[in-house]
Design a protein around this motif. Structure first.
Motif, PDB file in Angstrom:
ATOM      1  N   LEU A  58       0.802  -1.221   0.000  1.00 23.98           N
ATOM      2  CA  LEU A  58       0.000   0.000   0.000  1.00 23.98           C
ATOM      3  C   LEU A  58       0.839   1.276   0.000  1.00 23.98           C
ATOM      4  O   LEU A  58       0.323   2.353  -0.341  1.00 23.98           O
ATOM      5  CB  LEU A  58      -0.921   0.011   1.228  1.00 23.98           C
ATOM      6  N   GLN A  59       2.092   1.155   0.336  1.00 24.88           N
ATOM      7  CA  GLN A  59       2.952   2.312   0.625  1.00 24.88           C
ATOM      8  C   GLN A  59       2.914   3.405  -0.445  1.00 24.88           C
ATOM      9  O   GLN A  59       2.671   4.564  -0.150  1.00 24.88           O
ATOM     10  CB  GLN A  59       4.390   1.822   0.813  1.00 24.88           C
ATOM     11  N   SER A  61      -1.555   4.460  -5.512  1.00 25.24           N
ATOM     12  CA  SER A  61      -2.498   5.579  -5.630  1.00 25.24           C
ATOM     13  C   SER A  61      -3.574   5.208  -6.643  1.00 25.24           C
ATOM     14  O   SER A  61      -3.448   4.229  -7.372  1.00 25.24           O
ATOM     15  CB  SER A  61      -1.777   6.864  -6.051  1.00 25.24           C
ATOM     16  N   LYS A  77      -8.892  -2.080   3.561  1.00 25.37           N
ATOM     17  CA  LYS A  77      -9.405  -0.734   3.825  1.00 25.37           C
ATOM     18  C   LYS A  77      -8.994  -0.216   5.198  1.00 25.37           C
ATOM     19  O   LYS A  77      -8.957   1.000   5.419  1.00 25.37           O
ATOM     20  CB  LYS A  77     -10.923  -0.703   3.654  1.00 25.37           C
ATOM     21  N   THR A  86      -5.768   1.728   4.297  1.00 25.53           N
ATOM     22  CA  THR A  86      -5.707   2.765   3.262  1.00 25.53           C
ATOM     23  C   THR A  86      -7.070   3.437   3.099  1.00 25.53           C
ATOM     24  O   THR A  86      -8.109   2.829   3.372  1.00 25.53           O
ATOM     25  CB  THR A  86      -5.283   2.163   1.903  1.00 25.53           C
ATOM     26  N   ASP A  87      -7.043   4.685   2.638  1.00 23.82           N
ATOM     27  CA  ASP A  87      -8.280   5.395   2.306  1.00 23.82           C
ATOM     28  C   ASP A  87      -8.651   5.214   0.839  1.00 23.82           C
ATOM     29  O   ASP A  87      -9.686   5.715   0.392  1.00 23.82           O
ATOM     30  CB  ASP A  87      -8.123   6.897   2.592  1.00 23.82           C
TER      31      ASP A  87
END
Length: 263
Positions: free
Chosen positions: A167-168, A171, A201, A204-205
């Motif tokens: 996830l880093q 986008s 989730k 992350t958003d």
């Protein structure tokens, strides 16, 4: 904000789930492929995933492998794929396009040159399946600096230790692969997918979109109901492979999109 960001923000504001369609650029030939791509937004597709044909597509099942072979045999290249995006953009400047493929053609083309041309053509994001997070300096970071989303895959084998790394630098959205294995294999099950989407989730958003194993409007609806949307690829590519008229394939796509939007 990219077109991808804007699309998912609009869907969220409407309380709707997203529908993403994957098609292979240049399959079975340039003109029919462009006709299909141009028809996708009218069939309810929120985001277009455009496959970049490659000679060694190791993550893809037979349906998409064969589509890539047909496209390559018909003369499809990276440059012609970018031209297809330009041709699409003459009539549609809002639908997001994600280029999905492998790193080799991009590396051979030259990363900086590719990113400049991709942005100019109207590509909004990249999914490069053979570049892990450890290689982010190769393409992910430069792509984001160039204004393109870099979308990462998470899978059932992405454990809690690995997930933050995945996830880093992601986008646009997170693509959750609902089953282990290659594209077009088993059927996705919402009961399996729901807890995994919730786990992602929590870290992350970003929207979480689920792909692999979705072939019917009913499955699209059930999977989208536990995620922010779904992706269908092999079923659409397979319909093109059967030689159906593009209008018939688009009617099938609309049924899938309607399923996802009902969720």
């Amino acid at each position: 904000m990219t077109r991808i960001d804007a699309k998912f923000a609009a869907l969220k504001a409407e309380g709707k789930k997203g529908f993403v369609a994957y098609v292979m650029a240049g399959d079975p030939d340039y003109d029919r492929s462009l006709e299909l791509v141009r028809g996708l937004p009218g069939a309810g597709v929120d985001v277009i995933e455009l496959g970049l044909p490659f000679t060694d597509p190791m993550a893809d099942g037979e349906t998409i492998q064969l589509a890539g072979q047909r496209a390559l045999e018909a003369g499809m290249t990276l440059n012609r794929t970018l031209q297809m995006v330009r041709d699409f953009r003459t009539g549609d400047d809002t639908t997001p396009i994600v280029l999905m493929g492998y790193y080799n053609p991009i590396y051979s083309h030259g990363v900086d040159k590719f990113l400049e041309e991709a942005r100019e053509a109207g590509i909004d994001g990249l999914i490069i399946v053979d570049l892990p997070p450890e290689e982010d300096e190769e393409l992910c970071i430069p792509a984001q600096k160039a204004g393109l989303n870099f979308i990462r895959l998470a899978t059932p084998t992405t454990d809690d230790k690995r997930l933050p790394k995945v996830l880093q630098n992601t986008s646009g959205f997170v693509y959750y692969v609902s089953i282990t294995g290659i594209t077009g294999a088993a059927a996705a099950q919402a009961t399996d997918v729901g807890p995994e989407v919730a786990r992602i989730k929590a870290g992350t958003d970003l929207p979480v979109i689920v792909g692999f194993g979705i072939r019917t409007p009913e499955t699209a609806e059930s999977i989208a109901s536990v995620a922010d949307g779904c992706v269908v690829g092999s079923a659409i590519v397979g319909a093109m492979a059967e030689g159906k008229p593009v209008s018939e394939v688009l009617a099938f796509v609309k049924s899938l999109a309607d399923g996802a939007h009902r969720a």
